[in-house]
Motif scaffolding. Structure first.
Motif, short mmCIF file in Angstrom:
data_model
loop_
_atom_site.label_atom_id
_atom_site.label_comp_id
_atom_site.label_asym_id
_atom_site.label_seq_id
_atom_site.Cartn_x
_atom_site.Cartn_y
_atom_site.Cartn_z
N THR A 5 39.44 37.73 33.29
CA THR A 5 40.70 37.45 33.96
C THR A 5 40.57 37.92 35.41
N LEU A 6 40.75 36.99 36.34
CA LEU A 6 40.61 37.31 37.76
C LEU A 6 41.95 37.24 38.46
N ARG A 7 42.13 38.14 39.42
CA ARG A 7 43.28 38.06 40.32
C ARG A 7 42.91 37.14 41.47
N LEU A 8 43.71 36.10 41.63
CA LEU A 8 43.51 35.13 42.69
C LEU A 8 44.77 35.04 43.54
N THR A 9 44.69 34.37 44.64
CA THR A 9 45.87 34.17 45.48
C THR A 9 46.96 33.47 44.68
N GLY A 10 48.11 34.10 44.57
CA GLY A 10 49.22 33.50 43.85
C GLY A 10 49.29 33.84 42.38
N GLY A 11 48.36 34.65 41.88
CA GLY A 11 48.43 35.01 40.47
C GLY A 11 47.07 35.33 39.89
N THR A 12 46.95 35.15 38.58
CA THR A 12 45.68 35.41 37.88
C THR A 12 45.24 34.14 37.17
N ALA A 13 43.99 34.15 36.72
CA ALA A 13 43.46 32.99 36.00
C ALA A 13 42.42 33.44 34.98
N ALA A 14 42.41 32.78 33.83
CA ALA A 14 41.32 32.94 32.87
C ALA A 14 40.13 32.15 33.38
N VAL A 15 38.94 32.76 33.31
CA VAL A 15 37.74 32.08 33.79
C VAL A 15 36.61 32.25 32.79
N ARG A 16 35.70 31.28 32.82
CA ARG A 16 34.41 31.39 32.13
C ARG A 16 33.38 31.82 33.16
N VAL A 17 32.69 32.91 32.88
CA VAL A 17 31.70 33.43 33.82
C VAL A 17 30.38 32.69 33.56
N ASP A 18 29.94 31.94 34.56
CA ASP A 18 28.76 31.09 34.40
C ASP A 18 27.47 31.76 34.84
N ILE A 25 37.32 28.24 36.43
CA ILE A 25 38.69 28.46 35.96
C ILE A 25 38.97 27.60 34.73
N VAL A 26 39.58 28.22 33.72
CA VAL A 26 40.06 27.49 32.55
C VAL A 26 41.49 27.06 32.87
N ASP A 27 41.64 25.83 33.29
CA ASP A 27 42.93 25.35 33.79
C ASP A 27 44.04 25.51 32.75
N GLY A 28 45.20 25.95 33.24
CA GLY A 28 46.38 26.05 32.40
C GLY A 28 46.58 27.40 31.74
N PRO A 30 46.77 31.52 32.56
CA PRO A 30 46.81 32.53 33.61
C PRO A 30 45.97 33.76 33.32
N ASP A 31 45.57 33.95 32.07
CA ASP A 31 44.74 35.11 31.73
C ASP A 31 44.17 34.90 30.33
N LEU A 32 43.31 35.83 29.91
CA LEU A 32 42.68 35.68 28.59
C LEU A 32 43.67 35.91 27.46
N SER A 33 44.73 36.68 27.69
CA SER A 33 45.74 36.82 26.64
C SER A 33 46.34 35.46 26.30
N ALA A 34 46.65 34.68 27.32
CA ALA A 34 47.20 33.34 27.09
C ALA A 34 46.17 32.42 26.46
N LEU A 35 44.93 32.49 26.93
CA LEU A 35 43.89 31.62 26.38
C LEU A 35 43.64 31.90 24.91
N LEU A 36 43.55 33.16 24.54
CA LEU A 36 43.24 33.51 23.14
C LEU A 36 44.36 33.11 22.18
N ALA A 37 45.56 32.89 22.70
CA ALA A 37 46.66 32.44 21.86
C ALA A 37 46.51 30.99 21.43
N ALA A 38 45.64 30.24 22.11
CA ALA A 38 45.39 28.85 21.75
C ALA A 38 44.39 28.79 20.60
N PRO A 39 44.70 28.09 19.51
CA PRO A 39 43.79 28.06 18.36
C PRO A 39 42.40 27.56 18.71
N ASP A 40 42.28 26.67 19.69
CA ASP A 40 40.99 26.10 20.07
C ASP A 40 40.45 26.75 21.36
N TRP A 41 40.71 28.05 21.53
CA TRP A 41 40.35 28.72 22.79
C TRP A 41 38.85 28.65 23.07
#
Length: 273
Positions: A5-18, A25-28, A30-41
């Motif tokens: 989870t990165l802090r970016l201008t205007g907020g945070t974002a969940a990202v995949r570290v390549d 950025i994993v669009d849609g 804002p952080d890994l807490s939100a991403l992990l809530a998706a069954p197909d995360w």
């Protein structure tokens, strides 16, 4: 796969570290807490095609910033249990930490002067729940783990031992550096270390755990339902400052670095105000 989870201008974002230098950025989310809530995360992260982020000056938030539960395990490394003069436990010792205690892996830790008398480090392996778990067997426990990360269970020892309950010394505001990554394919047995101003204070391997992550999933899920994004902190090894003769504590301006090989490091400077 590594996520953050990165802090970016205007907020945070969940990202995949390549790589060491870039993330996607994993669009849609804002952080890994939100991403992990998706069954197909997992699929969402693997197929992410958002903007590329340069990690050279990245500002890392707590890797999972909004867990529903943070469950900590005390006295879970044989070396630490022995240095504290205790017998190996039959059952895990559980206590809670609140999400407000989390801070970024490289943030300064601001400590109020009234709580600065006995500041201690605790290098810990954390794991994050990836799907709902209730009454899970140890044999199936690994299937419910999304990944692993590093945390310093930063402790105010004088507050911890004011009563028989430990929580009050474990959950001071924004004191536990957490991250930088969530690593989905970690195997127990790598080196875990704490350095205070570069001096090694703790050094062990993560296979010294009395209760493994899979066993903890089994035990805790027979008490309460574990939800995606919940964090389990598995305990610290020998070498904490409080157990030293004489005791040794973190001082104003000192930096503590906790490293687990294969997962990364958290590095936080303590500032007493």
């Amino acid at each position: 796969m590594k996520l953050a989870t990165l802090r970016l201008t205007g907020g945070t974002a969940a990202v995949r570290v390549d790589s060491d230098t870039t993330a996607t950025i994993v669009d849609g989310f804002p952080d890994l807490s939100a991403l992990l809530a998706a069954p197909d995360w997992t699929t969402l992260a693997e197929n992410a095609s958002g903007a590329t982020v340069d990690l050279a000056d990245a500002d890392y938030a707590p890797v999972v910033p909004n867990p529903g539960k943070i469950i900590c395990v005390g006295l879970n490394y044989a070396t630490h249990i022995h240095e504290m003069g205790r017998d190996l436990p039959q059952y895990p010792t559980l206590f809670a930490k609140f999400k407000e205690a989390l801070t970024g892996p490289y943030d300064d830790v601001i400590v109020p002067a009234y709580a600065a008398a006995e500041l201690d480090w605790e290098a810990e392996l954390a794991f994050v729940v990836g799907k709902q778990a209730y009454q899970v067997s140890e044999a199936d426990g690994e299937q419910y783990i999304a990944g692993y990360s590093v945390i310093n269970d930063y402790t105010m020892r004088d507050y911890q031992y004011r009563t028989l309950q430990w929580d009050q010394g474990k959950t001071f505001e924004k004191t536990s550096g957490f991250g930088p990554h969530l690593v989905t394919d970690y195997t127990l047995g790598t080196r875990i270390e704490t350095r205070l101003e570069g001096e090694v204070m703790q050094s062990a391997t993560t296979d010294d755990l009395v209760f493994t992550p899979a066993k903890l999933v089994e035990y805790i899920s027979h008490i309460v339902t574990l939800q995606p994004g919940d964090v389990i902190i598995t305990g610290t090894t020998g070498g904490v400052g409080h157990a030293r003769k004489p005791a040794r504590y973190i001082q104003d301006g000192q930096t503590v670095e906790v490293t687990i090989d294969g997962l990364g490091s958290v590095r936080n400077k303590t500032i007493v105000k």
